[in-house]
Scaffold this motif. Structure first.
Motif, PDB file in Angstrom:
ATOM      1  N   ALA A  53       0.860  -1.174   0.000  1.00  0.00           N
ATOM      2  CA  ALA A  53       0.000   0.000   0.000  1.00  0.00           C
ATOM      3  C   ALA A  53       0.901   1.229   0.000  1.00  0.00           C
ATOM      4  N   GLY A  54       0.551   2.212  -0.792  1.00  0.00           N
ATOM      5  CA  GLY A  54       1.358   3.420  -0.918  1.00  0.00           C
ATOM      6  C   GLY A  54       2.278   3.408  -2.126  1.00  0.00           C
ATOM      7  N   ASP A  55       2.490   2.235  -2.737  1.00  0.00           N
ATOM      8  CA  ASP A  55       3.324   2.170  -3.938  1.00  0.00           C
ATOM      9  C   ASP A  55       2.633   2.863  -5.103  1.00  0.00           C
ATOM     10  N   ILE A  89      -1.259   5.007 -14.157  1.00  0.00           N
ATOM     11  CA  ILE A  89      -0.325   5.306 -13.072  1.00  0.00           C
ATOM     12  C   ILE A  89      -1.200   5.639 -11.870  1.00  0.00           C
ATOM     13  N   LYS A  90      -1.162   4.782 -10.870  1.00  0.00           N
ATOM     14  CA  LYS A  90      -2.017   4.955  -9.691  1.00  0.00           C
ATOM     15  C   LYS A  90      -1.263   4.523  -8.439  1.00  0.00           C
ATOM     16  N   THR A  91      -1.747   4.988  -7.297  1.00  0.00           N
ATOM     17  CA  THR A  91      -1.209   4.576  -6.001  1.00  0.00           C
ATOM     18  C   THR A  91      -2.030   3.400  -5.491  1.00  0.00           C
ATOM     19  N   VAL A  92      -1.351   2.399  -4.964  1.00  0.00           N
ATOM     20  CA  VAL A  92      -2.034   1.264  -4.357  1.00  0.00           C
ATOM     21  C   VAL A  92      -2.576   1.737  -3.010  1.00  0.00           C
ATOM     22  N   ALA A  93      -3.904   1.777  -2.885  1.00  0.00           N
ATOM     23  CA  ALA A  93      -4.541   2.267  -1.662  1.00  0.00           C
ATOM     24  C   ALA A  93      -4.940   1.133  -0.728  1.00  0.00           C
ATOM     25  N   ALA A  94      -5.214  -0.046  -1.280  1.00  0.00           N
ATOM     26  CA  ALA A  94      -5.608  -1.184  -0.454  1.00  0.00           C
ATOM     27  C   ALA A  94      -5.176  -2.483  -1.128  1.00  0.00           C
ATOM     28  N   LEU A  95      -4.855  -3.447  -0.293  1.00  0.00           N
ATOM     29  CA  LEU A  95      -4.368  -4.762  -0.728  1.00  0.00           C
ATOM     30  C   LEU A  95      -5.432  -5.823  -0.452  1.00  0.00           C
ATOM     31  N   LEU A 138      -8.422 -11.547  -3.276  1.00  0.00           N
ATOM     32  CA  LEU A 138      -7.063 -12.027  -3.507  1.00  0.00           C
ATOM     33  C   LEU A 138      -6.621 -11.673  -4.919  1.00  0.00           C
ATOM     34  N   ARG A 139      -5.332 -11.392  -5.065  1.00  0.00           N
ATOM     35  CA  ARG A 139      -4.705 -11.084  -6.362  1.00  0.00           C
ATOM     36  C   ARG A 139      -5.317  -9.843  -7.025  1.00  0.00           C
ATOM     37  N   ASN A 140      -5.840  -8.911  -6.203  1.00  0.00           N
ATOM     38  CA  ASN A 140      -6.388  -7.655  -6.705  1.00  0.00           C
ATOM     39  C   ASN A 140      -5.804  -6.499  -5.915  1.00  0.00           C
ATOM     40  N   LEU A 141      -5.892  -5.298  -6.494  1.00  0.00           N
ATOM     41  CA  LEU A 141      -5.404  -4.077  -5.866  1.00  0.00           C
ATOM     42  C   LEU A 141      -6.471  -3.000  -5.989  1.00  0.00           C
ATOM     43  N   PHE A 142      -6.614  -2.191  -4.959  1.00  0.00           N
ATOM     44  CA  PHE A 142      -7.504  -1.042  -4.999  1.00  0.00           C
ATOM     45  C   PHE A 142      -6.622   0.173  -5.261  1.00  0.00           C
ATOM     46  N   LEU A 143      -6.854   0.867  -6.365  1.00  0.00           N
ATOM     47  CA  LEU A 143      -5.983   1.942  -6.835  1.00  0.00           C
ATOM     48  C   LEU A 143      -6.615   3.315  -6.621  1.00  0.00           C
ATOM     49  N   HIS A 144      -5.758   4.313  -6.411  1.00  0.00           N
ATOM     50  CA  HIS A 144      -6.247   5.652  -6.120  1.00  0.00           C
ATOM     51  C   HIS A 144      -5.298   6.697  -6.700  1.00  0.00           C
ATOM     52  N   SER A 145      -5.870   7.834  -7.031  1.00  0.00           N
ATOM     53  CA  SER A 145      -5.093   9.013  -7.407  1.00  0.00           C
ATOM     54  C   SER A 145      -5.678  10.191  -6.639  1.00  0.00           C
TER      55      SER A 145
END
Length: 176
Positions: A53-55, A89-95, A138-145
């Motif tokens: 998270a935060g990447d 291009i997004k920030t990973v907000a949740a795993l 699982l195997r998903n990412l929640f993305l944010h800008s």
């Protein structure tokens, strides 16, 4: 200079530019022309560890009806990901396993996500439906800008991590 000389010069210059662009592309360099992150030259850096998270990442969007509609509306550009989408291009907000709640803003595991106002219409007044609240699979990412009008997981939900290209590293960028 003759017409033939001008043509040869322009053809040569075009060939050099195309060659440099191909080398840059193969080296992981990309140009960002969207307002979600600073404009300019970016580089895809291979992940040497699990994503956190935060990447800030480059990721190819999945081929879904919502992304096809997003491209028709101009939220997503054309590029070299599957089905002709451009990488995001997004920030990973949740795993995976984290709880995301979407209301007026987004919270992750009960903590407010900064700059996450959820809109009900886009810049042209067309309705936009927020994603439903839930657990990131699982195997998903929640993305944010943090860009207020960004098209991110607030609207399309978690995305498969199989589209992950690597970390997004700014090389030469600027904010307009």
């Amino acid at each position: 200079m003759t017409q033939r000389g001008i043509f040869l010069f322009l053809a040569g210059a075009g060939g050099v530019i195309a060659g440099l662009a191909a080398i840059a592309y193969m080296g992981g360099y990309r140009v960002n022309l969207t307002p979600s992150e600073p404009l300019g030259l970016w580089r895809i850096v291979a992940l040497q560890r699990p994503v956190e998270a935060g990447d800030l990442v480059f990721i190819c969007p999945p081929v879904t009806a919502s992304f096809e509609e997003a491209r028709r509306r101009g939220y997503v550009r054309r590029g070299l990901c599957p089905r002709g989408f451009a990488p995001l291009i997004k920030t990973v907000a949740a795993l995976p396993g984290q709880h995301v709640e979407i209301g007026a803003n987004v919270t992750v595991d009960g903590r407010p996500l900064p700059s996450s106002i959820v809109r009900t219409s886009d810049g042209e007044g067309r309705p936009i439906t927020p994603f439903k609240t839930g657990i990131v699979p699982l195997r998903n990412l929640f993305l944010h800008s943090s860009f207020a009008s960004s098209y991110d997981s607030r609207y399309f939900g978690p995305v498969p991590d199989t589209g992950l290209l690597g970390l997004a590293q700014p090389v030469l960028t600027f904010k307009p």
